[in-house]
Enzyme design. Structure first.
Site, mmCIF file in Angstrom:
data_model
loop_
_atom_site.group_PDB
_atom_site.id
_atom_site.type_symbol
_atom_site.label_atom_id
_atom_site.label_comp_id
_atom_site.label_asym_id
_atom_site.label_seq_id
_atom_site.Cartn_x
_atom_site.Cartn_y
_atom_site.Cartn_z
ATOM 1 N N SER A 262 0.805 -1.399 0.018
ATOM 2 C CA SER A 262 0.050 -0.022 -0.054
ATOM 3 C C SER A 262 0.743 1.265 0.049
ATOM 4 O O SER A 262 0.607 2.438 -0.515
ATOM 5 C CB SER A 262 -1.091 -0.214 1.033
ATOM 6 O OG SER A 262 -1.917 -0.940 1.225
ATOM 7 N N HIS B 211 0.012 -2.074 -7.647
ATOM 8 C CA HIS B 211 -0.966 -1.702 -6.369
ATOM 9 C C HIS B 211 -2.364 -2.028 -6.894
ATOM 10 O O HIS B 211 -2.778 -1.273 -7.757
ATOM 11 C CB HIS B 211 -0.573 -0.303 -6.129
ATOM 12 C CG HIS B 211 -1.629 0.109 -4.921
ATOM 13 N ND1 HIS B 211 -2.386 1.248 -4.691
ATOM 14 C CD2 HIS B 211 -2.090 -0.659 -3.696
ATOM 15 C CE1 HIS B 211 -3.062 1.173 -3.702
ATOM 16 N NE2 HIS B 211 -3.189 0.085 -3.147
ATOM 17 N N GLU C 151 -2.211 0.642 -10.182
ATOM 18 C CA GLU C 151 -1.266 1.669 -10.131
ATOM 19 C C GLU C 151 0.212 0.739 -10.591
ATOM 20 O O GLU C 151 0.366 -0.283 -9.787
ATOM 21 C CB GLU C 151 -0.980 2.391 -8.940
ATOM 22 C CG GLU C 151 -1.954 3.523 -8.669
ATOM 23 C CD GLU C 151 -1.506 4.336 -7.315
ATOM 24 O OE1 GLU C 151 -1.084 5.464 -7.267
ATOM 25 O OE2 GLU C 151 -1.848 3.578 -6.307
ATOM 26 N N ASN D 191 -2.757 5.962 -2.348
ATOM 27 C CA ASN D 191 -2.690 6.073 -1.027
ATOM 28 C C ASN D 191 -2.296 7.347 0.008
ATOM 29 O O ASN D 191 -2.227 7.526 0.985
ATOM 30 C CB ASN D 191 -2.193 4.667 -0.300
ATOM 31 C CG ASN D 191 -2.979 3.464 -0.656
ATOM 32 O OD1 ASN D 191 -4.435 3.895 -0.749
ATOM 33 N ND2 ASN D 191 -2.511 2.252 -0.507
HETATM 34 P P1 NAD Z 1 -4.169 -9.334 5.066
HETATM 35 O O1 NAD Z 1 -3.866 -8.960 6.620
HETATM 36 O O2 NAD Z 1 -5.375 -9.641 4.792
HETATM 37 O O3 NAD Z 1 -3.343 -10.648 4.889
HETATM 38 C C1 NAD Z 1 -1.944 -10.742 4.930
HETATM 39 C C2 NAD Z 1 -1.327 -12.404 4.949
HETATM 40 O O4 NAD Z 1 -0.091 -12.256 4.908
HETATM 41 C C3 NAD Z 1 -2.046 -12.992 6.252
HETATM 42 O O5 NAD Z 1 -2.785 -13.942 5.710
HETATM 43 C C4 NAD Z 1 -0.564 -13.592 6.734
HETATM 44 O O6 NAD Z 1 -0.410 -14.820 7.138
HETATM 45 C C5 NAD Z 1 0.338 -13.468 5.502
HETATM 46 N N1 NAD Z 1 1.887 -13.277 5.868
HETATM 47 C C6 NAD Z 1 2.290 -12.559 6.888
HETATM 48 N N2 NAD Z 1 3.649 -12.674 6.709
HETATM 49 C C7 NAD Z 1 3.876 -13.483 5.708
HETATM 50 C C8 NAD Z 1 5.095 -14.334 5.384
HETATM 51 N N3 NAD Z 1 6.413 -14.029 5.547
HETATM 52 N N4 NAD Z 1 5.021 -15.137 4.317
HETATM 53 C C9 NAD Z 1 3.694 -15.535 3.798
HETATM 54 N N5 NAD Z 1 2.607 -14.790 4.442
HETATM 55 C C10 NAD Z 1 2.684 -14.152 5.205
HETATM 56 O O7 NAD Z 1 -3.557 -8.080 4.228
HETATM 57 P P2 NAD Z 1 -4.036 -7.669 2.799
HETATM 58 O O8 NAD Z 1 -5.013 -6.770 3.140
HETATM 59 O O9 NAD Z 1 -4.056 -8.917 1.967
HETATM 60 O O10 NAD Z 1 -2.777 -6.916 2.387
HETATM 61 C C11 NAD Z 1 -1.596 -7.450 1.914
HETATM 62 C C12 NAD Z 1 -0.637 -6.486 1.540
HETATM 63 O O11 NAD Z 1 -1.393 -5.748 0.221
HETATM 64 C C13 NAD Z 1 -0.350 -5.309 2.066
HETATM 65 O O12 NAD Z 1 1.098 -4.979 1.935
HETATM 66 C C14 NAD Z 1 -1.244 -4.091 1.956
HETATM 67 O O13 NAD Z 1 -0.689 -2.971 2.370
HETATM 68 C C15 NAD Z 1 -1.476 -4.415 0.423
HETATM 69 N N6 NAD Z 1 -2.619 -3.907 -0.094
HETATM 70 C C16 NAD Z 1 -3.788 -4.175 0.524
HETATM 71 C C17 NAD Z 1 -5.115 -3.741 -0.015
HETATM 72 C C18 NAD Z 1 -6.617 -3.778 0.756
HETATM 73 O O14 NAD Z 1 -7.445 -3.303 0.188
HETATM 74 N N7 NAD Z 1 -6.358 -4.604 1.647
HETATM 75 C C19 NAD Z 1 -4.916 -3.247 -1.249
HETATM 76 C C20 NAD Z 1 -3.786 -2.901 -1.995
HETATM 77 C C21 NAD Z 1 -2.554 -3.289 -1.324
#
Ligand code: NAD
Length: 289
Positions: free
Chosen positions: A116, A137, A149, A187
């Site tokens: 993000s 992104h 993005e 963001n």
């Molecule tokens: P989330 O908390 O729903 O999921 C994260 C997952 O990563 C969890 O299942 C966790 O067990 C896993 N994890 C943690 N450490 C790990 C590792 N070392 N190896 C493998 N798996 C691991 O988070 P999310 O919302 O899916 O966000 C994930 C990424 O995407 C973040 O960087 C976030 O900023 C980015 N992002 C999120 C959104 C959104 O709308 N939620 C949008 C764009 C980007």
């Protein structure tokens, strides 16, 4: 056929894995947490079945599910052409993971960071292939969104950019290229808005439904900032605002205490069933009691 590794099976990993698998790609989905992988498969199967109902394409659910394998070890990504990283928005975790990916994956593998807010150049710096690291992104829910993005890091090569545009084209995504900077374009603006909206609730100026109503009814937004926070994940919002605060050392990104409190309390939004609103198992907002 492009073999796509997807690391992190949370909100974004589920959407990314589904989107690639339903468009004929082979997907290897990796998460450290076995329970998250099991939940992800259930969600992907259900999302595939419901796709038409929510305005998406018809999905061959059996073929999509057959295209996905899951694993708790990054070693499973040894054959991946592209790895899309979607783990928790935490620099220490990401730094460690990219070191492991660099050891496991062949030199040809391109690493895509779906962060993000963390700058792509910083992520690339912990690998020995900064020319093959790029930021994409994705927007949430991934299969329903038509654009992303696209962020080249300082060393990202033209070949990597060309290849990743092909990969994004194959899943029907328009790539909007922006320069590398913490929070990119979306963001820098969205996280500030959500953080300030949380402050309004924290200070008692308005409750969450009223804040969102102003954005929907007065600005025509389909969803207000606090329902958006629940969709993204309140914890992910907090971590992203913290990255911005550290990156720019600017007090305008000071995280709202309510976001911290909700994260500690497990009120992470749709994914935990409660955030600024409460949700049923299909992610629909439940009426306030
Ligand atoms: P989330 O908390 O729903 O999921 C994260 C997952 O990563 C969890 O299942 C966790 O067990 C896993 N994890 C943690 N450490 C790990 C590792 N070392 N190896 C493998 N798996 C691991 O988070 P999310 O919302 O899916 O966000 C994930 C990424 O995407 C973040 O960087 C976030 O900023 C980015 N992002 C999120 C959104 C959104 O709308 N939620 C949008 C764009 C980007």
């Amino acid at each position: 056929m492009t073999v796509v590794g997807v690391v992190g099976a949370g909100v974004m990993g589920v959407g990314v894995a589904q989107n690639f698998a339903q468009t004929g790609h082979q997907v290897v989905l990796v998460d450290v947490d076995k329970a998250s992988l099991e939940k992800a498969l259930t969600q992907i199967e259900r999302n595939g079945r419901l796709s038409r109902l929510v305005g998406g394409p018809a999905v061959d659910v059996a073929a999509m599910m057959a295209a996905i394998t899951v694993d708790v070890e990054v070693d499973a990504l040894a054959e991946a052409d592209v790895v899309i990283e979607n783990i928790t928005e935490n620099w220490d975790l990401k730094q460690q993971l990219y070191g492991s990916l660099d050891r496991v994956c062949p030199p040809r593998t391109i690493f895509v960071a779906n962060t993000s807010a963390i700058p792509i150049t910083r992520i690339a710096s912990v690998t020995r292939r900064p020319d093959r690291v790029v930021g994409v992104h994705f927007m949430n829910p991934v299969p329903m969104k038509s654009a992303v993005e696209l962020i080249p890091g300082h060393h990202t090569s033209p070949e990597t950019m060309h290849r990743i545009r092909e990969v994004l084209g194959a899943i029907g995504k328009k790539a909007i290229e922006v320069k590398d900077s913490a929070g990119f374009v979306s963001n820098r603006v969205l996280m500030l808005t959500v953080n300030e909206a949380a402050c309004l609730v924290h200070e008692g100026v308005a409750d969450a439904p009223t804040v969102d109503e102003v954005f929907r009814e007065c600005f025509g937004h389909p969803m207000g900032p606090l329902e958006t926070a629940d969709l993204i994940g309140v914890d992910t919002i907090l971590y992203s605002v913290e990255v911005l605060y550290q990156s720019y050392a600017d007090s305008k990104y000071r995280p709202c205490p309510l976001l911290k409190h909700m994260t500690d309390a497990g009120l992470h939004g749709r994914k935990t069933g409660k955030g600024f609103y409460s949700y049923d198992e299909y992610g629909r907002v439940l009426p306030a009691r």
